[in-house]
Structures are given as structure tokens and as C-alpha cells.
Design a protein around this motif. Sequence first.
Motif, PDB file in Angstrom:
ATOM      1  N   LEU A   1       6.554   1.462   7.410  1.00  0.00           N
ATOM      2  CA  LEU A   1       5.628   2.267   6.573  1.00  0.00           C
ATOM      3  C   LEU A   1       6.212   3.413   6.017  1.00  0.00           C
ATOM      4  N   ASP A   2       7.005   4.286   6.380  1.00  0.00           N
ATOM      5  CA  ASP A   2       7.752   5.100   5.784  1.00  0.00           C
ATOM      6  C   ASP A   2       8.740   4.772   4.749  1.00  0.00           C
ATOM      7  N   VAL A   3       9.247   3.588   5.037  1.00  0.00           N
ATOM      8  CA  VAL A   3      10.216   2.918   4.045  1.00  0.00           C
ATOM      9  C   VAL A   3       9.629   2.527   2.596  1.00  0.00           C
ATOM     10  N   VAL A   4       8.319   1.891   3.077  1.00  0.00           N
ATOM     11  CA  VAL A   4       7.369   1.524   1.821  1.00  0.00           C
ATOM     12  C   VAL A   4       6.752   2.674   1.134  1.00  0.00           C
ATOM     13  N   PHE A   5       6.371   3.636   2.099  1.00  0.00           N
ATOM     14  CA  PHE A   5       5.713   4.738   1.474  1.00  0.00           C
ATOM     15  C   PHE A   5       6.767   5.619   0.621  1.00  0.00           C
TER      16      PHE A   5
ATOM     17  N   MET B   1      -0.445  -0.028   0.457  1.00  0.00           N
ATOM     18  CA  MET B   1      -0.897  -0.395   1.928  1.00  0.00           C
ATOM     19  C   MET B   1      -0.675   0.679   2.941  1.00  0.00           C
ATOM     20  N   PRO B   2       0.425   1.445   2.756  1.00  0.00           N
ATOM     21  CA  PRO B   2       0.789   2.329   3.826  1.00  0.00           C
ATOM     22  C   PRO B   2      -0.308   3.341   3.948  1.00  0.00           C
ATOM     23  N   TYR B   3      -0.991   3.840   2.850  1.00  0.00           N
ATOM     24  CA  TYR B   3      -2.035   4.859   2.700  1.00  0.00           C
ATOM     25  C   TYR B   3      -3.065   4.395   3.688  1.00  0.00           C
TER      26      TYR B   3
END
Length: 287
Positions: A125-129, A160-162
Motif C-alpha cells: 500500500l505504501d508503494v501504491v500510495f 484504494m490505499p486511502y
Amino acid sequence: MSAPMAGLTRGPVAKLRSMGGSRLEKLCLGLLVLFVLVAVFAPWLSPQDPTYGELGTGLVGPGADHWLGTDQGGHDTFSALVEGSRTSLVGPLLVVLVSTVAGIAIGLFSAWRGGWADTVIGRLLDVVFAFPALLVAILAVAVFGKGMTAPVIAMSVAYMPYTARLVRGLAMQEQARPYIAAYRVQGHSALYVAVRRLLPNIGPTVLAQSTVNFGYALLDLAALSFLGLGVQAPTPDWGAMINQSQAAVLRGQPLSAVVPAVAVVVVVVAFNIVGENVGDRLAGRKT
């Protein structure tokens, strides 16, 4: 366009909401209902075909034949505004629906399993964020071509990560409450407890976050269309209308650009005010 912060946004919108109370909420709700009705009944409300431009009628001012004038191509601005409400509202709605459903599933799974699964999901998620939604949408357009499909899918992944982060944090808090332990002792499955008991308790906050995401998604998709990478002609779209009306602004007839820009701002602000009020009310908090 900057991405939404994980959690509720409490900025100018919250200040406006606190000033107006229920009157402001009713006004915003009425505006949203109006825009939705316009989008649903657009084919019957458009006085002219927005994709048809008449030669010699470009950059005509407001009048009986063209209520808001025309753009440089002779397209009726009012008809384009009405028809453009469909693509301008449906795109963000799809982004919010897909990203919210996926975010809820990932967030609940991460919080419930914990351990290495939670750690791996958190890093992913950090990567996508780290990638802004608009940049991801532009990359998707570069790979798959212009249009609505690729940006909507790409932005759904970017948003999506939010929701996933928010759901994970709320779920971790709820798991420490006694009622979760009680359901586990009674022998209920993890899926039942998470979906039927835990999710309804965090739903109002997730709903409020989704309204914030909707506003940002609408702005991002409008910006993409303004750049010529989103909805393509002859399909009307508010962002594309602003781009196509630059010549009209330079010639002192800004209505064809100002009207869709105002529509974008009004929808974003109204949706955030109504959504946050609804989220607070469902959560039992005073607004």
C-alpha cells in the motif's frame, strides 16, 4: 491534483458546513439531486445535439437559440453542459465504488490476519500510495490509449490505499472492543464477525472518506479531460469543455469555460458537505 488524505478532510468545507448548519446541507443536497436528475434525463433536457456544430455560429453569445452561447466549434454550451454531466459524474462514481470495495476488503483482511500478512500488505500500500492518482492515470493513458476506461481503472487502484489504510486502522481499534471477543467466543467465523458486525460500525467513517475521494476523483478526471487525455470528442465532458473553450475566453466570451468549471466546483463542495454530515449523523456524532 493532490490526493486526498487518509481520513476525513476538515478544511474549508468543514468551515462552510459549520456556518450554515442544516440550511447549507439542504441546499447542497438539493444541488446534488438536481445534478443527478440532469445526468439521468440529459437526452430529454438537451435542447440541441451537443456533438453537432453549426458553421458560422461559433463563439455566439447567449440568446434564444443558444441559452449559454456556443464554443468555437458552434456547439451549444448548455446542451454540452447537460450531456457532459453524465461522463463527469459516472467516472468518479466508478472510481469510488471500485476503490472503496477493494479498500474495505484489503483493510479488513490486513487487520484481521495481522503478522506478516499485515506487514506485506502495508508495504504494498505504501508503494501504491507514493504515486499520485493523476500521474497513474496519465501513465495508464500512455500505455492503453486515451478514453475513460484506462483512467478509471488506474485511479481506482491509486485511490484504494486511502480506504484500505482507513479501514485497517478502524478495524484494529474495533478488534480491541469486548463485543468482538464475545462473537469469537460464541464460535462465529472471522468472516461473519468482520463483515456482519465490525464493518457496520466503521461504515459511516468509510462513507465520509468516500465522499472526499469522490471530489478528488472528479477533479482528477476533469483535469485529465482538460489535458485531452480523458473523454474524447465528440462525447461532452466538463473538463474537455473547459479546454475547448480557451479561444472563447480570449475573445471575451468565457461562459463556455466558466459554466463547466463552476459545475465541477459546486458538485465537489456540495458532495463533501452532504457526505460528511451524513457520515457524522450515522456515527451518532453531532454536526
